[in-house]
Design an enzyme around this catalytic site. Structure first.
Site, short mmCIF file in Angstrom:
data_model
loop_
_atom_site.label_atom_id
_atom_site.label_comp_id
_atom_site.label_asym_id
_atom_site.label_seq_id
_atom_site.Cartn_x
_atom_site.Cartn_y
_atom_site.Cartn_z
N ASP A 171 0.83 -1.21 0.00
CA ASP A 171 0.00 0.00 0.00
C ASP A 171 0.86 1.26 0.00
O ASP A 171 0.64 2.16 0.81
CB ASP A 171 -0.95 -0.02 1.22
N ASP A 200 -1.69 -2.52 -4.00
CA ASP A 200 -1.98 -1.08 -3.92
C ASP A 200 -0.70 -0.29 -4.20
O ASP A 200 0.05 0.05 -3.29
CB ASP A 200 -2.61 -0.68 -2.58
N TYR A 203 -2.18 4.41 -6.22
CA TYR A 203 -3.35 5.16 -5.75
C TYR A 203 -3.77 6.26 -6.73
O TYR A 203 -4.36 7.26 -6.34
CB TYR A 203 -3.14 5.74 -4.34
N ASN A 237 -6.91 -3.59 -4.41
CA ASN A 237 -8.14 -2.96 -4.90
C ASN A 237 -7.86 -1.67 -5.67
O ASN A 237 -8.62 -1.31 -6.57
CB ASN A 237 -9.11 -2.69 -3.75
N HIS A 322 -3.80 -9.42 -0.99
CA HIS A 322 -4.00 -8.03 -0.59
C HIS A 322 -4.85 -7.89 0.67
O HIS A 322 -4.48 -7.21 1.61
CB HIS A 322 -4.58 -7.21 -1.74
N HIS A 332 -11.70 -2.39 6.95
CA HIS A 332 -11.71 -3.59 6.11
C HIS A 332 -11.92 -4.86 6.93
O HIS A 332 -11.45 -5.93 6.57
CB HIS A 332 -10.42 -3.70 5.30
N HIS A 359 -3.64 -3.77 2.52
CA HIS A 359 -5.01 -3.25 2.56
C HIS A 359 -5.30 -2.40 3.78
O HIS A 359 -5.80 -1.28 3.65
CB HIS A 359 -6.00 -4.41 2.44
N VAL A 360 -5.05 -2.92 4.98
CA VAL A 360 -5.25 -2.14 6.19
C VAL A 360 -3.96 -1.32 6.41
O VAL A 360 -2.88 -1.90 6.45
CB VAL A 360 -5.51 -3.05 7.40
N HIS A 361 -4.11 -0.01 6.53
CA HIS A 361 -2.92 0.85 6.54
C HIS A 361 -2.31 0.95 7.93
O HIS A 361 -2.33 1.99 8.59
CB HIS A 361 -3.27 2.23 5.97
FE LIG Z 1 -6.20 -1.79 -0.41
#
Ligand SMILES: [Fe+2]
Ligand SMILES: *[C@@H]1O[C@H](CO)[C@@H](O)[C@H](O)[C@H]1NC(C)=O
Ligand SMILES: *[C@@H]1O[C@H](CO)[C@@H](O)[C@H](O)[C@H]1NC(C)=O
Ligand SMILES: *[C@@H]1O[C@H](CO)[C@@H](O)[C@H](O)[C@H]1NC(C)=O
Ligand SMILES: *[C@@H]1O[C@H](CO)[C@@H](O)[C@H](O)[C@H]1NC(C)=O
Ligand SMILES: *[C@@H]1O[C@H](CO)[C@@H](O)[C@H](O)[C@H]1NC(C)=O
Length: 469
Positions: A171, A200, A203, A237, A322, A332, A359-361
């Site tokens: 990410d 990711d 962005y 995503n 992801h 998420h 996915h989870v930042h």
């Molecule tokens: Fe993501």
């Protein structure tokens, strides 16, 4: 078995069993560590278009956004990709080994794509094959106009005790924090040789009309690492770029145009799920955003893939995806659940060592747990300690413009061993078939500081408890 029901032996066994359940439950009711590290929470903003990291290399038709990835199943091939903007130019790559005299050429292909009112540059993909293991190669792109030279080192030949060091980034995006993460990865004294990237990338889709110029800037930003060492790609995503409101209905168009992976070499039929071997590791990349239910191409591929992994050849079985299966942040939450239901029994059966997701930042590391007993009616739906299960690591803390995930669920669930909302990266340093040293590095610390670390014991060769509590 054979003992009368009332025998003291069997009641003893029942007692031990019940005690075991109680202890197990106790272990899993108390979560691990929620880090108390306090950082200044600032707004995460993207670097402006005129930033140094986005500079276009000088010269007519100069190659930009140069990146490499593994080009076959074993590590003897490399896919070199780059973009030219003035004219297509040549897709040839000139390459030679450090000690070799002979220069060789590989031919590739060039493509372009359109996205709404954006037209891409000329995107080149050229595969170099039959490389020698453990060898430094130089390569030149931009032949005929402005040439640029880079280098990479091939991995050692696949084998069970071959040490190798992977970096983990997820990410990433292109904010000032993204730049810090990349810098910390580059300057970490435990030099990563290949990045396992958990999805990711740019962005760009957060910009109006998914402004694909931000795919180009991202390509220029990360070139300083990915032109010199392979990054192994996973689709997130933010790679979907599905935008029917502006007529863009083909998912993953920019991502698949720009990033090629060696999926055919592992019998996959799509670039979103595939596998590679590298040194002593077998890496399976899965697709959270492609169909994974029973009878789907990904399901059939994975079902046939897992039995092929020969742990005598590649002891370390690593999975990248992801969307995480085990996550205790209020972001998420449970998005990975349906894929977990489909594949977790296989991960336990085949003793996957570690699963990396993004996915989870934020950062999170799980205990070795599984949750595969539930069958709709039996009510057994709590994760239990399982020494055949992988450790799940969320490393979506690259620093993209969406900022940190700071909201966690309390109490910390038992499956969560360590969690912290900080940006950073990790290193997986495989020593031999039994031991690998893992460390997570937050951006606020010095380059060598380990904020979370542990020894992983291989699940096939050394299946002893390596939990940290
Ligand atoms: Fe993501
Ligand atoms: C694409 O369209 C947007 C607005 O619809 C505009 O701001 C932008 O300048 C256009 N880009 C190009 C390359 O035409
Ligand atoms: C990004 O990081 C590099 C290396 O630390 C530095 O030279 C550069 O100035 C940074 N750029 C921005 C825009 O932060
Ligand atoms: C697994 O790998 C080992 C070591 O390379 C090899 O000797 C063995 O034949 C392989 N097993 C299978 C079933 O391919
Ligand atoms: C944290 O998440 C919970 C659950 O989604 C929500 O109820 C709560 O309002 C959130 N807290 C903050 C500070 O955003
Ligand atoms: C594997 O590596 C670990 C950690 O470096 C070391 O303690 C162990 O002795 C090694 N095993 C073998 C067989 O060399």
């Amino acid at each position: 078995m054979g003992l009368p029901r009332s025998s003291p032996f069997s009641s003893m066994a029942v007692l031990v069993f019940v005690l075991g359940l109680v202890l197990n439950a106790a272990v899993l009711c108390n979560g691990g560590i929620t880090s108390t590290f306090v950082r200044k929470v600032e707004k995460t903003v993207d670097m402006p278009l005129d930033s140094d990291v986005f500079r276009v290399p000088p010269g007519y038709n100069a190659p930009q956004q140069v990146h490499i990835t593994q080009g076959d199943h074993e590590g003897k091939a490399v896919i070199v990709s780059w973009v030219t903007v003035d004219e297509p130019g040549s897709s040839k790559v000139l390459y030679w080994s450090e000690h070799g005299k002979q220069k060789k050429q590989a031919k590739g292909k060039v493509l372009t794509y359109k996205f709404y009112n954006y037209t891409s540059g000329y995107i080149h993909h050229t595969r170099i094959t039959n490389l020698k293991f453990n060898t430094k190669y130089y390569y030149v792109v931009g032949i005929g106009h402005t040439e640029r030279k880079f280098w990479f080192t091939t991995p050692p030949e696949v084998g069970p005790d071959v040490p190798y060091t992977f970096g983990l980034i997820g990410d990433l995006g292109q904010s000032f924090d993204s730049n810090r993460t990349l810098t910390h990865y580059e300057l970490n004294p435990q030099k990563g040789k290949t990045v396992l990237f958990v999805g990711d990338l740019s962005y760009a889709d957060n910009y109006p009309n998914h402004d694909n110029v931000r795919w180009d800037t991202w390509g220029r930003f990360v070139e300083r690492s990915v032109a010199y060492q392979p990054w192994i790609w996973t689709a997130g995503n933010h790679e979907i770029d599905f935008a029917p409101e502006i007529g863009e209905t083909k998912p993953f168009k920019p991502y698949t145009s720009r990033y090629h992976v060696p999926y055919k070499a592992s019998g996959s039929t799509a670039p979103f799920w595939y596998s590679i071997k590298r040194a002593s590791a077998y890496i399976i990349v899965l697709a959270s955003y492609s169909a994974y239910g029973k009878y789907t191409p990904q399901y059939k591929w994975l079902e046939e893939e897992l039995p092929k992994v020969n742990r005598s050849e590649t002891p370390w079985l690593i999975v990248l995806m992801h969307s995480p299966w085990y996550n205790s942040y209020n972001y998420h939450y449970m998005e990975g659940e349906s894929m977990r239901v489909m594949y977790e029994p296989w991960f336990v059966k085949y003793k996957v060592d570690v699963v990396f997701a993004g996915h989870v930042h934020a950062y999170e590391r799980s205990e070795r747990v599984s949750n595969i007993a539930y069958n709709v009616v039996n009510g057994i739906c709590t994760p239990v300690k399982d020494q055949s299960a992988p450790v799940y690591i969320t490393i979506g803390d690259g620093g993209n413009l969406e900022g940190l995930a700071t909201n966690m669920s309390y109490p910390q669930p038992g499956y969560s061993a360590y969690r912290e909302a900080s940006f950073g990266h990790a290193i997986l340093d495989i020593k031999n078939r039994t031991h690998a040293y893992y460390s997570w590095h937050r951006n606020q610390d010095g380059y060598a500081v380990e904020a979370d670390s542990l020894w992983f014991f291989n699940r096939y060769w050394h299946q002893i408890d390596d939990s940290t509590k």
